[in-house]
Design a protein around this motif. Structure first.
Motif, short mmCIF file in Angstrom:
data_model
loop_
_atom_site.label_atom_id
_atom_site.label_comp_id
_atom_site.label_asym_id
_atom_site.label_seq_id
_atom_site.Cartn_x
_atom_site.Cartn_y
_atom_site.Cartn_z
N VAL A 69 0.84 -1.20 0.00
CA VAL A 69 0.00 0.00 0.00
C VAL A 69 0.88 1.25 0.00
N ALA A 70 1.89 1.26 0.87
CA ALA A 70 2.76 2.43 1.00
C ALA A 70 3.54 2.70 -0.28
N VAL A 71 4.15 1.67 -0.84
CA VAL A 71 4.95 1.87 -2.05
C VAL A 71 4.05 2.23 -3.22
N ASN A 72 2.90 1.61 -3.32
CA ASN A 72 1.98 1.94 -4.41
C ASN A 72 1.60 3.43 -4.36
N SER A 73 1.49 3.97 -3.17
CA SER A 73 1.08 5.38 -3.03
C SER A 73 2.14 6.36 -3.54
N GLY A 114 -0.37 1.00 6.21
CA GLY A 114 0.14 1.28 4.86
C GLY A 114 0.01 2.74 4.49
N GLN A 115 -1.08 3.35 4.88
CA GLN A 115 -1.31 4.77 4.59
C GLN A 115 -0.25 5.63 5.28
N TYR A 116 -0.01 5.38 6.55
CA TYR A 116 0.97 6.19 7.28
C TYR A 116 2.40 5.89 6.84
N LEU A 117 2.68 4.65 6.52
CA LEU A 117 4.00 4.30 6.00
C LEU A 117 4.20 4.98 4.64
N MET A 119 3.10 7.90 3.86
CA MET A 119 3.48 9.29 4.15
C MET A 119 4.96 9.39 4.46
N VAL A 120 5.46 8.42 5.20
CA VAL A 120 6.89 8.39 5.53
C VAL A 120 7.71 8.25 4.25
N ARG A 124 10.48 10.73 2.49
CA ARG A 124 11.83 10.25 2.17
C ARG A 124 12.17 10.54 0.71
N LEU A 125 11.23 10.26 -0.19
CA LEU A 125 11.48 10.51 -1.61
C LEU A 125 11.62 12.00 -1.91
N LEU A 126 10.84 12.82 -1.21
CA LEU A 126 10.99 14.26 -1.38
C LEU A 126 12.40 14.71 -1.02
#
Length: 152
Positions: A69-73, A114-117, A119-120, A124-126
């Protein structure tokens, strides 16, 4: 789905992770049918999603639903278009340890991890890649106006 996972030599995944992958596949395929501007097919999306996780250093066994979920976001063309630099941005990010820490804090519902991960990961990517470049939306070309005829 299993065909894609086998081609990537992915480790076995749990039922929740498989359902998440199937959901993303179907969503991509539906979007392609509804919106011709959406060109990503479900197989490509799943391949990129799984490769991002299993090919990043230290995350080979992180194919679990909250991580998917996190990576897909964060699979945005402005970032994924950077190729290997995108996957390398995940190197050393301890998905499993981070999830265990989040669970141990008792601050998050299991279904929201997954949603909160995500955001993390976004933050990180930013910091590593900068903001994802906005895709320029192609505006439809206008037909040139026909000159008005003057009555003689």
């Amino acid at each position: 789905m299993q065909e894609v996972l086998d081609a990537l030599e992915a480790p076995p995944i749990d039922p929740e992770a498989r359902i998440a992958l199937q959901r993303y596949y179907v969503r991509c395929e539906m979007l392609r049918k509804v919106d011709k501007r959406y060109s990503e097919d479900g197989r490509s999306r799943i391949t990129l999603l799984v490769r991002t996780i299993i090919e990043s250093e230290g995350n080979e066994n992180a194919l679990v639903e909250p991580v998917l979920v996190a990576v897909n976001s964060v699979l945005r063309p402005g970032w994924t278009g950077k190729g290997l630099a995108f996957i390398e941005a995940f190197d050393g990010f301890p998905f499993v340890t981070t999830l265990e820490t989040m669970r141990g804090l008792n601050l998050f519902k299991e279904e929201n991890l997954g949603q909160y991960l995500g955001m993390v990961l976004h933050n990180r990517l930013l910091s590593l890649l900068g903001p994802p470049e906005a895709l320029s939306a192609e505006k439809p070309k206008r037909k040139p106006a026909r000159p008005l005829r003057r009555a003689a």
